[in-house]
Write a protein that holds these residues in place. Structure first.
Motif: not given
Ligand SMILES: Cc1ncc(COP(=O)(O)O)c(C=O)c1O
Length: 367
Positions: A86, A181, A113, A213, A152, A111, A215-216, A183
């Motif tokens: 993500g 974003d 990222s 993502t 976000d 965030h 991953s959550k 996520a």
């Molecule tokens: C707002 C946000 N964007 C991106 C990510 C990154 O996602 P990933 O963990 O899948 O790399 C995260 C957290 O991990 C996040 O909280």
């Protein structure tokens, strides 16, 4: 810091003890779901651990195409591209859209990222947190044309939902692009879990892009971007991040496919999650804690100092409950503990958390 000695679920094992777990972002409880684990095991048997090649060379497998197809169906979009994380999604999108914008305006609390994704040779500005009025002022006052606005969807630390109902009209007024974003909103917000734009009935609005993502809430790993075929083709043809990374590994791809199936067959999971979150947030406010956000499973406890936050986290740990004190990015000590509630937490667990928070206030006072 908790060092895990097993998988994550409602409970985790650490230091030889069992703790009720309110950390992480396993919102739908899928990270350790038996059907997901089984799919992963089958995928490892069939494909091994790694395709060890980029998607552009010889690393694309049928399961990548299947996952991308399932994600497109879930999102109601023409096509999807999956990639390593993500975190990478924002860089990939800002890189390939570069000739469509002149400046990036990001939320002040975006965030890490997002800040990292803004290309070095592109001008940037930060608007006051969730403040569409300030965003409008910055664009108008600086006579900006072709802005790209990025935020976000749900803020990772505060659990707040970005007010896209106010931000998007400003973006449209200035003929800009909006990147969300999502996520923390994918699989969580919106009538069918499509995220923050769906929450605000903006699913079909033009010039909104989402970076997401698995991953959550989706119990797997890896980033993705869904959209028009034109957009996904641009990513596949132009993104060096995408092209020069090893393809998502088979177990991760299989986890994504299996999780999406569970999400599709169990829409009640998301509804239950949000009900649990609303109830818990209400009780926490009643106890006298400061918190932010509404309608999301990220519930921060805002303390008067980093020391108090750390002390409360240790107090809960002593009572066999994990609620992490946040000290990132950059080892910055913050005054926030973050509760992440999931669809699978039991009433007993939530009650025990509240009983202990009440005990803390009785012994240590309110902040
Ligand atoms: C707002 C946000 N964007 C991106 C990510 C990154 O996602 P990933 O963990 O899948 O790399 C995260 C957290 O991990 C996040 O909280």
């Amino acid at each position: 810091m908790v060092i895990l000695e097993g998988g994550i679920g409602n409970y985790v094992n650490s230091k030889g003890r069992r703790f009720s777990y309110f950390g992480g972002n396993n919102y739908l409880g899928l990270a350790n779901h038996p059907a997901v684990k089984n799919a992963v095991i089958q995928a490892v048997r069939k494909y091994g651990i790694n395709f060890s090649a980029s998607r552009r060379t010889s690393g694309t497998a049928t399961i990548h195409l299947e996952l991308e197809n399932e994600l497109s169906l879930f999102k109601g979009k023409e096509d999807t591209v999956v990639f390593a994380s993500g975190y990478q999604g924002n860089s990939i999108l800002l890189e390939i859209l570069k000739d469509k914008y002149s400046i990036v305006l990001a939320d002040q609390l975006a965030h890490a990222s997002i800040s990292a994704a803004i290309p070095r040779d592109v001008n940037k500005m930060f608007f006051n947190h969730s403040d569409a009025g300030h965003l409008d002022y910055l664009i108008t006052h600086n006579k900006i044309s072709n802005p790209l606005i990025i935020t976000d969807g749900v803020f990772a630390l505060t659990g707040e939902i970005a007010p896209l109902d106010k931000i998007f009209p400003v973006v449209r007024k200035h003929k800009g692009l909006l990147v969300v974003d999502d996520a923390h909103a994918t699989g969580v917000l919106g009538k069918t879990g499509k995220g923050t734009p769906e929450h605000f009935n903006l699913t079909d609005a033009e010039n909104i892009y989402q970076t997401e993502t698995m991953s959550k809430a989706i119990g797997g790993y890896g980033g993705f971007i869904s959209g028009s075929r034109e957009l996904t083709q641009l990513i596949r043809e132009k993104s060096t991040t995408y092209q020069a990374s090893t393809a998502l590994p088979p177990p991760v791809v299989a986890a994504g496919i299996a999780s999406l199936k569970i999400i599709h067959e169990n829409p009640g999971l998301r509804i239950h999650l949000l009900e649990q979150a609303d109830r818990l947030r209400e009780e926490i406010l009643l106890l006298g804690f400061g918190t932010t956000g509404n309608g999301t499973p990220v519930i921060p406890l805002i303390m008067s100092s980093p020391e108090r936050a750390k002390k409360l986290s240790l107090f809960l740990e002593d009572n066999r409950i994990i609620v992490p004190h946040l000290n990132y990015p950059s080892n910055r000590e913050m005054n926030i503990l973050r509760i992440a509630v999931t669809a699978s937490h039991s009433d007993v667990q939530i009650k025990k958390l509240l009983v202990n928070l009440k005990k803390w206030i009785k012994e240590n006072g309110k902040d």
